[in-house]
Design a protein around this motif. Sequence first.
Motif: not given
Length: 322
Positions: A83-89
């Motif tokens: 499981x991965x998460x990406x937090x865009x600005x």
Amino acid sequence: MKLLFELSGENPTLPFSELGCVGTLLDQRLQVAVVEAPDPQEARRLAMTHVVLEYLGECEPNLLSFRHLLEDLAIKTSRPFAGRAKKVHGGCNERNPCSQKEFERMIGTLVDGPVSLDNPEVEYRAILSEDRCYFGRVLCSFDRGSFDHRNPGKRDFFHPGVMMPRMARTLVNIAQARTGEILLDPFSGTGGILIEADLLGMHPVGSDFDPLMIQGSTKNIRSASLMLADATHLPLSDHSIDTVVTDFPYGQSVCIRKTDSMDQLYLASLQEIRRVLKPGRRAVVVTHRDISAIAAGVMTILEQHDQRVHKSLTRRVLVLGH
């Protein structure tokens, strides 16, 4: 099939426009888009996308909403997953703080299957952007260095000031050129746009007024049909071209007729592009100043984009309809 795209942040509008060659844009946030795509394999042609995912759902960008989403999805897998998460600005803020690690742990907890962070066969990813959290299963990722081996300096024939492969591919995609169709570049130069069209299975046709460019570009792309020709008088039949992509000349280094001003060249070239282009199809033209007033008198302006190259150079991209 509904797809989720994690997009490049190098330009605010071009990555979204490029998705038009894949399907219909349904929703978008900063560096994220949801698209209805009839053939997911077409997504592999994109240049300004980082990751393509199968769209599984979306929610507000907080842990409670994300938990409810995962519980509703009730995903089960027998394959090792991560499981991965990406937090865009802008995906979280002071009123709504969040941690990528917490989202990743929640995926690992609520997806029923064996977790493998080192060698996963499946990757589920949450992308938090602005006021939404999007969730999907990764279908493919793009190696951003995959275009580097085609950089202009590595070609057999080189001329300074040419377009980089990633941008050339993006423009071909925005033109919505399809496999087996004829793509024309009437200012083909060293052949960079033609190379990208050829790699996508199109029939590239190029012309240039400079004999040196024609002679040199034959070394870079041998499969193209190349013509020594004036872009204002092309030896082509009316409505014989499926799509046009070109980078208009500028500055003092270009080879044009001495009787032409740049405005005259742009106008006459656009009129010729309209003549050879099939009705209902697109032309994508790049200039280094705003020629929208000239273009609007010849064709319909569908889109306008700006791409800043460096301090003194901004590319103007016009998408024109017949």
